[in-house]
Design a protein around this motif. Structure first.
Motif, PDB file in Angstrom:
ATOM      1  N   MET A   1       0.825  -1.208   0.054  1.00  0.00           N
ATOM      2  CA  MET A   1       0.071  -0.107  -0.210  1.00  0.00           C
ATOM      3  C   MET A   1       0.854   1.309   0.038  1.00  0.00           C
ATOM      4  SD  MET A   1      -3.091  -1.244   2.259  1.00  0.00           S
ATOM      5  CE  MET A   1      -4.176   0.158   1.901  1.00  0.00           C
ATOM      6  N   ALA A   2       1.193   1.755  -1.130  1.00  0.00           N
ATOM      7  CA  ALA A   2       2.161   2.881  -1.538  1.00  0.00           C
ATOM      8  C   ALA A   2       1.683   4.066  -0.525  1.00  0.00           C
ATOM      9  CB  ALA A   2       2.523   3.201  -2.837  1.00  0.00           C
ATOM     10  N   HIS A   3       0.584   4.427  -0.336  1.00  0.00           N
ATOM     11  CA  HIS A   3       0.143   5.662   0.350  1.00  0.00           C
ATOM     12  C   HIS A   3       0.229   5.575   1.788  1.00  0.00           C
ATOM     13  CE1 HIS A   3      -3.668   3.153   0.433  1.00  0.00           C
ATOM     14  NE2 HIS A   3      -3.859   3.643   1.577  1.00  0.00           N
ATOM     15  N   LEU A   4       0.581   4.467   2.418  1.00  0.00           N
ATOM     16  CA  LEU A   4       0.829   4.341   3.929  1.00  0.00           C
ATOM     17  C   LEU A   4       2.292   4.641   4.096  1.00  0.00           C
ATOM     18  CD1 LEU A   4      -0.822   0.774   4.811  1.00  0.00           C
ATOM     19  CD2 LEU A   4      -1.614   3.109   5.206  1.00  0.00           C
ATOM     20  N   LEU A   5       2.616   5.867   4.296  1.00  0.00           N
ATOM     21  CA  LEU A   5       3.741   6.312   4.149  1.00  0.00           C
ATOM     22  C   LEU A   5       4.520   6.155   5.704  1.00  0.00           C
ATOM     23  CD1 LEU A   5       3.661   9.520   1.835  1.00  0.00           C
ATOM     24  CD2 LEU A   5       4.669   7.393   1.387  1.00  0.00           C
ATOM     25  N   GLU A   6       3.557   6.256   6.428  1.00  0.00           N
ATOM     26  CA  GLU A   6       4.186   6.241   8.009  1.00  0.00           C
ATOM     27  C   GLU A   6       4.754   5.008   8.549  1.00  0.00           C
ATOM     28  OE1 GLU A   6       1.077   7.451  10.964  1.00  0.00           O
ATOM     29  OE2 GLU A   6       0.096   8.633   9.357  1.00  0.00           O
ATOM     30  N   THR A   7       5.692   4.779   8.794  1.00  0.00           N
ATOM     31  CA  THR A   7       6.697   3.614   9.215  1.00  0.00           C
ATOM     32  C   THR A   7       5.944   2.980  10.373  1.00  0.00           C
ATOM     33  OG1 THR A   7       8.627   4.485   8.380  1.00  0.00           O
ATOM     34  CG2 THR A   7       8.781   2.496  10.085  1.00  0.00           C
ATOM     35  N   GLU A   8       5.511   3.667  11.271  1.00  0.00           N
ATOM     36  CA  GLU A   8       4.811   3.089  12.749  1.00  0.00           C
ATOM     37  C   GLU A   8       3.494   2.679  12.153  1.00  0.00           C
ATOM     38  OE1 GLU A   8       2.323   4.753  16.294  1.00  0.00           O
ATOM     39  OE2 GLU A   8       4.229   6.070  15.954  1.00  0.00           O
ATOM     40  N   ARG A   9       2.657   3.143  11.107  1.00  0.00           N
ATOM     41  CA  ARG A   9       1.383   2.501  10.672  1.00  0.00           C
ATOM     42  C   ARG A   9       1.846   1.163   9.800  1.00  0.00           C
ATOM     43  NH1 ARG A   9      -3.410   1.661  10.939  1.00  0.00           N
ATOM     44  NH2 ARG A   9      -4.628   1.793   9.077  1.00  0.00           N
TER      45      ARG A   9
ATOM     46  N   GLU B   1     -10.602   1.363   5.118  1.00  0.00           N
ATOM     47  CA  GLU B   1     -10.633   2.792   5.399  1.00  0.00           C
ATOM     48  C   GLU B   1      -9.521   3.427   4.944  1.00  0.00           C
ATOM     49  OE1 GLU B   1     -10.707   5.344   9.625  1.00  0.00           O
ATOM     50  OE2 GLU B   1     -10.997   2.867   9.847  1.00  0.00           O
ATOM     51  N   ASP B   2      -8.367   2.732   5.066  1.00  0.00           N
ATOM     52  CA  ASP B   2      -7.232   3.513   4.504  1.00  0.00           C
ATOM     53  C   ASP B   2      -7.380   3.892   3.067  1.00  0.00           C
ATOM     54  OD1 ASP B   2      -5.985   3.194   6.781  1.00  0.00           O
ATOM     55  OD2 ASP B   2      -4.568   1.311   6.345  1.00  0.00           O
ATOM     56  N   HIS B   3      -7.740   2.856   2.347  1.00  0.00           N
ATOM     57  CA  HIS B   3      -7.964   3.091   0.682  1.00  0.00           C
ATOM     58  C   HIS B   3      -9.070   4.296   0.596  1.00  0.00           C
ATOM     59  CE1 HIS B   3      -8.026   2.249  -3.422  1.00  0.00           C
ATOM     60  NE2 HIS B   3      -9.594   2.399  -3.294  1.00  0.00           N
ATOM     61  N   LEU B   4     -10.077   3.964   1.342  1.00  0.00           N
ATOM     62  CA  LEU B   4     -11.032   5.551   1.207  1.00  0.00           C
ATOM     63  C   LEU B   4     -10.417   6.687   1.282  1.00  0.00           C
ATOM     64  CD1 LEU B   4     -14.357   3.833   2.535  1.00  0.00           C
ATOM     65  CD2 LEU B   4     -14.170   4.696   0.366  1.00  0.00           C
TER      66      LEU B   4
ATOM     67  N   ALA C   1      -7.515   7.553   1.507  1.00  0.00           N
ATOM     68  CA  ALA C   1      -6.268   7.923   0.612  1.00  0.00           C
ATOM     69  C   ALA C   1      -6.730   8.053  -0.881  1.00  0.00           C
ATOM     70  CB  ALA C   1      -5.378   6.870   0.637  1.00  0.00           C
ATOM     71  N   HIS C   2      -7.778   7.370  -1.463  1.00  0.00           N
ATOM     72  CA  HIS C   2      -7.948   7.322  -2.974  1.00  0.00           C
ATOM     73  C   HIS C   2      -9.347   7.987  -3.309  1.00  0.00           C
ATOM     74  CE1 HIS C   2      -4.169   5.327  -3.733  1.00  0.00           C
ATOM     75  NE2 HIS C   2      -4.331   4.554  -2.692  1.00  0.00           N
ATOM     76  N   VAL C   3     -10.325   8.053  -2.026  1.00  0.00           N
ATOM     77  CA  VAL C   3     -11.260   8.736  -2.401  1.00  0.00           C
ATOM     78  C   VAL C   3     -11.720  10.145  -1.965  1.00  0.00           C
ATOM     79  CG1 VAL C   3     -14.122   8.120  -2.341  1.00  0.00           C
ATOM     80  CG2 VAL C   3     -12.343   6.159  -2.855  1.00  0.00           C
ATOM     81  N   ALA C   4     -11.379  10.267  -0.348  1.00  0.00           N
ATOM     82  CA  ALA C   4     -11.730  11.380   0.326  1.00  0.00           C
ATOM     83  C   ALA C   4     -10.603  12.270   0.404  1.00  0.00           C
ATOM     84  CB  ALA C   4     -12.488  10.923   1.730  1.00  0.00           C
ATOM     85  N   ALA C   5      -9.356  11.909   0.076  1.00  0.00           N
ATOM     86  CA  ALA C   5      -8.321  12.620   0.218  1.00  0.00           C
ATOM     87  C   ALA C   5      -8.398  14.037  -0.384  1.00  0.00           C
ATOM     88  CB  ALA C   5      -7.097  12.360   0.098  1.00  0.00           C
ATOM     89  N   PRO C   6      -8.207  15.318   0.462  1.00  0.00           N
ATOM     90  CA  PRO C   6      -8.161  16.561  -0.733  1.00  0.00           C
ATOM     91  C   PRO C   6      -7.220  16.575  -1.788  1.00  0.00           C
ATOM     92  CG  PRO C   6      -7.907  16.820   2.084  1.00  0.00           C
ATOM     93  CD  PRO C   6      -7.627  15.453   1.716  1.00  0.00           C
ATOM     94  N   GLY C   7      -7.788  17.346  -2.674  1.00  0.00           N
ATOM     95  CA  GLY C   7      -6.748  17.393  -3.613  1.00  0.00           C
ATOM     96  C   GLY C   7      -6.890  16.396  -4.866  1.00  0.00           C
ATOM     97  N   LEU C   8      -7.642  15.328  -4.720  1.00  0.00           N
ATOM     98  CA  LEU C   8      -7.836  14.364  -5.503  1.00  0.00           C
ATOM     99  C   LEU C   8      -8.727  14.957  -6.928  1.00  0.00           C
ATOM    100  CD1 LEU C   8      -8.487  11.186  -3.898  1.00  0.00           C
ATOM    101  CD2 LEU C   8      -6.258  11.696  -5.021  1.00  0.00           C
ATOM    102  N   SER C   9      -8.694  14.714  -8.168  1.00  0.00           N
ATOM    103  CA  SER C   9      -9.395  14.996  -9.256  1.00  0.00           C
ATOM    104  C   SER C   9     -10.610  14.077  -9.181  1.00  0.00           C
ATOM    105  CB  SER C   9      -8.736  14.884 -10.565  1.00  0.00           C
ATOM    106  OG  SER C   9      -8.581  13.364 -10.880  1.00  0.00           O
ATOM    107  N   ASP C  10     -11.908  14.741  -9.700  1.00  0.00           N
ATOM    108  CA  ASP C  10     -12.898  13.663  -9.878  1.00  0.00           C
ATOM    109  C   ASP C  10     -12.354  12.167 -10.624  1.00  0.00           C
ATOM    110  OD1 ASP C  10     -14.497  15.474  -8.738  1.00  0.00           O
ATOM    111  OD2 ASP C  10     -15.318  16.352 -10.797  1.00  0.00           O
ATOM    112  N   ALA C  11     -11.497  12.305 -11.436  1.00  0.00           N
ATOM    113  CA  ALA C  11     -11.155  10.987 -12.126  1.00  0.00           C
ATOM    114  C   ALA C  11     -10.494  10.110 -11.205  1.00  0.00           C
ATOM    115  CB  ALA C  11     -10.300  11.117 -13.331  1.00  0.00           C
ATOM    116  N   GLN C  12      -9.697  10.716 -10.217  1.00  0.00           N
ATOM    117  CA  GLN C  12      -8.792   9.931  -9.394  1.00  0.00           C
ATOM    118  C   GLN C  12      -9.782   9.291  -8.217  1.00  0.00           C
ATOM    119  OE1 GLN C  12      -6.167  13.094  -8.111  1.00  0.00           O
ATOM    120  NE2 GLN C  12      -4.502  11.671  -8.990  1.00  0.00           N
TER     121      GLN C  12
ATOM    122  N   GLU D   1     -11.836   0.781  -7.665  1.00  0.00           N
ATOM    123  CA  GLU D   1     -11.049  -0.280  -7.135  1.00  0.00           C
ATOM    124  C   GLU D   1     -11.655  -0.792  -6.116  1.00  0.00           C
ATOM    125  OE1 GLU D   1      -7.575   2.021  -6.505  1.00  0.00           O
ATOM    126  OE2 GLU D   1      -6.720   1.947  -8.475  1.00  0.00           O
ATOM    127  N   LEU D   2     -11.976  -0.039  -5.144  1.00  0.00           N
ATOM    128  CA  LEU D   2     -12.688  -0.505  -3.855  1.00  0.00           C
ATOM    129  C   LEU D   2     -13.820  -1.375  -4.281  1.00  0.00           C
ATOM    130  CD1 LEU D   2     -12.541  -0.656  -0.753  1.00  0.00           C
ATOM    131  CD2 LEU D   2     -13.769   1.504  -1.006  1.00  0.00           C
TER     132      LEU D   2
END
Length: 93
Positions: A1-9, A60-63, A65-76, A83-84
């Motif tokens: 899961m590339a969007h999980l950048l936090e090492t602790e997570r 939840e992580d996918h939602l 990062a890939h659906v609810a994150a600010p700055g995403l385009s409508d296509a993203q 995908e979900l």
């Protein structure tokens, strides 16, 4: 899961997956060792619950990062939702 950048997570998720692997190994030992049915069923229920909890967390992580994150385009957002939806269809079978 590339969007999980936090090492602790990541570390927490990996630890959770390793616990699940341990539960599966215990279930294998129970079956191989002719453990009572009730013990094996309890182990299987524990594995199912643990995998379900992991799935909830990953969804939840996918939602986020890939659906609810600010700055995403409508296509993203659409791609993330698609995908979900595909994964959930497989999961719900």
């Amino acid at each position: 899961m590339a969007h999980l950048l936090e090492t602790e997570r990541k570390d927490r998720l990996v630890a959770r997956i390793r616990r699940i692997a341990g539960q599966v190994a215990a279930m294998e030992r129970a079956v191989s060792g002719d453990a009572p049915c009730s013990e094996t069923l309890h182990l299987a229920a524990a594995v199912r619950g643990a995998v379900g909890g992991l799935m909830d967390e990953l969804v939840e992580d996918h939602l986020r990062a890939h659906v609810a994150a600010p700055g995403l385009s409508d296509a993203q957002r659409t791609a993330g939702a698609d995908e979900l939806a595909t994964v959930l269809k497989r999961h719900m079978r």
